[in-house]
Enzyme design. Structure first.
Site, short mmCIF file in Angstrom:
data_model
loop_
_atom_site.label_atom_id
_atom_site.label_comp_id
_atom_site.label_asym_id
_atom_site.label_seq_id
_atom_site.Cartn_x
_atom_site.Cartn_y
_atom_site.Cartn_z
N TRP A 85 0.88 -1.14 -0.11
CA TRP A 85 0.05 0.08 -0.12
C TRP A 85 0.96 1.31 -0.07
CZ3 TRP A 85 -0.08 3.92 3.40
CH2 TRP A 85 -1.24 5.07 3.38
N SER A 151 4.70 -6.13 2.14
CA SER A 151 3.66 -5.37 2.94
C SER A 151 2.29 -6.07 3.02
CB SER A 151 3.98 -4.08 2.68
OG SER A 151 3.57 -3.18 3.54
N THR A 152 1.29 -5.26 2.60
CA THR A 152 -0.05 -5.39 2.37
C THR A 152 0.02 -6.70 1.52
OG1 THR A 152 -0.72 -3.21 2.58
CG2 THR A 152 -2.43 -4.48 1.53
N ALA A 176 8.89 -8.01 4.05
CA ALA A 176 8.53 -6.82 4.86
C ALA A 176 6.83 -6.82 5.21
CB ALA A 176 8.94 -5.68 4.32
N ASP A 281 12.82 -1.77 10.12
CA ASP A 281 11.48 -1.16 9.53
C ASP A 281 10.54 -0.40 10.60
OD1 ASP A 281 8.94 -1.31 8.43
OD2 ASP A 281 9.34 -3.47 7.58
N HIS A 310 11.50 -0.48 5.43
CA HIS A 310 10.38 -0.96 5.07
C HIS A 310 10.57 -1.41 3.42
CE1 HIS A 310 6.41 -2.68 4.97
NE2 HIS A 310 5.94 -1.81 4.27
#
Length: 330
Positions: A85, A151-152, A176, A281, A310
């Site tokens: 995101w 991530s997302t 991550a 991160d 991140h």
């Protein structure tokens, strides 16, 4: 000379002058291009295109009428890369190029509401994201596909496994990634306070363009750390991708990535799994994410990148490219 012929003469002169200017700019750029070729920040790999791979960009339409844009690069065993995101498939371009150049078919899609996909008013949640991914896999008739989520995107592939199983899956990767749960609760005391995500929502409503610039120029890539050398290109790319996302879609996705509990999804991971996380991160802290996920997926290989932020897919792309390729070939 008539008015008409005078105008034709002036137009011809203007075209000729533009050609000279373009040629001059091109010649002036050559020394710069020669000096920077192969020397982009964070990359030392030669830019060798896939030897026999095709490059296509197209869409599928889901059962609820959402167009999902995707890129399909290279030939070989299939790999899908799910983005973070508020980004889109472009955020994976370094890894996609590297893997497609080394014998893999790499598919990167824009999540619903992001990038070049449709911006539906509803369905901005992990269940829909996972079901969209399932439809993409089924419509492309992929088997033994390796799924990586950043991530997302890590939440997206975790929920895919939870809802659709691993019959079509060969390997899994969490880069991550947000699982198992980002927000702080009684059961998840190491998570981030809800006020952090309320702040993201407030920033999105107040001035999301500024929010994306602040994230990119600060904690996302670690450019707020002492001695860090900020890359304006990375900042601009993050902002550009963020602004391509739908306003409501990106807003509602904050709840999706922060408040969805993926604990039970991770327990269903029964394929070889790679977990990569930076120990600096500032967006998705490693203890409540990468290390916690590794405990829930006991057969997973956890790789901790020392000092990595991140956005390590850009800042540590050579290291990540090599680790992903080794994992896929193992």
């Amino acid at each position: 000379m008539t008015t008409e012929s005078k105008q034709e003469h002036e137009n011809a002169h203007s075209v000729s002058r533009r050609r000279v200017l373009v040629a001059g700019v091109g010649a002036a750029a050559l020394p710069f291009l020669a000096s920077t070729a192969g020397g982009a920040t964070g990359s030392t790999s030669p830019l060798t295109p896939p030897a026999q791979g095709a490059t296509t960009m197209t869409t599928i339409t889901t059962s609820d009428g959402v167009d999902i844009y995707y890129k399909d690069w290279g030939k070989g065993a299939p790999v899908i890369l799910s983005h973070g995101w508020p980004l889109n498939a472009d955020s994976w371009e370094s890894q996609a190029f590297h893997l497609a150049s080394n014998g893999f078919r790499v598919i990167t899609h824009d999540r619903r509401g992001h990038g070049r996909s449709s911006q539906p008013w509803d369905g901005n949640d992990m269940d829909h994201y996972a079901d969209d991914l399932a439809e993409l896999i089924e419509k492309l008739d992929l088997a033994d596909v390796s799924l990586f989520g950043f991530s997302t995107g890590g939440g997206e592939i975790a929920r895919y496994v939870g809802r659709h199983g691993t019959a079509r899956v060969a390997k899994l990767g969490l880069i991550a990634a947000v699982p198992p749960l980002m927000v702080k609760t009684e059961a998840n005391p190491g998570g981030l306070p809800i006020e952090v995500f309320d702040g993201l929502r407030a920033g999105s409503l107040a001035d999301r363009s500024a929010l994306y610039r602040d994230l990119a120029s600060g904690p996302f890539f670690g450019f707020n750390r002492a001695g860090a050398q900020a890359s304006q290109g990375m900042i601009d790319s993050f902002w550009r991708q963020g602004m391509q996302a739908g306003h409501k879609n990106a807003y509602e996705s904050i709840k999706a990535f922060s408040e969805t509990d993926f604990t039970e999804d991770l327990k269903k991971f029964d394929r070889p799994t790679l977990i990569v996380h930076g120990d600096d991160d500032q967006i998705v802290p490693i203890d409540a994410a990468g290390r916690a996920s590794a405990k829930l997926v006991p057969h997973a290989a956890l790789k901790v990148y020392s000092g990595a932020p991140h956005g390590l897919a850009d800042t540590h792309k050579d290291q990540l490219n090599a680790d992903m390729l080794t994992f896929l070939k193992s």
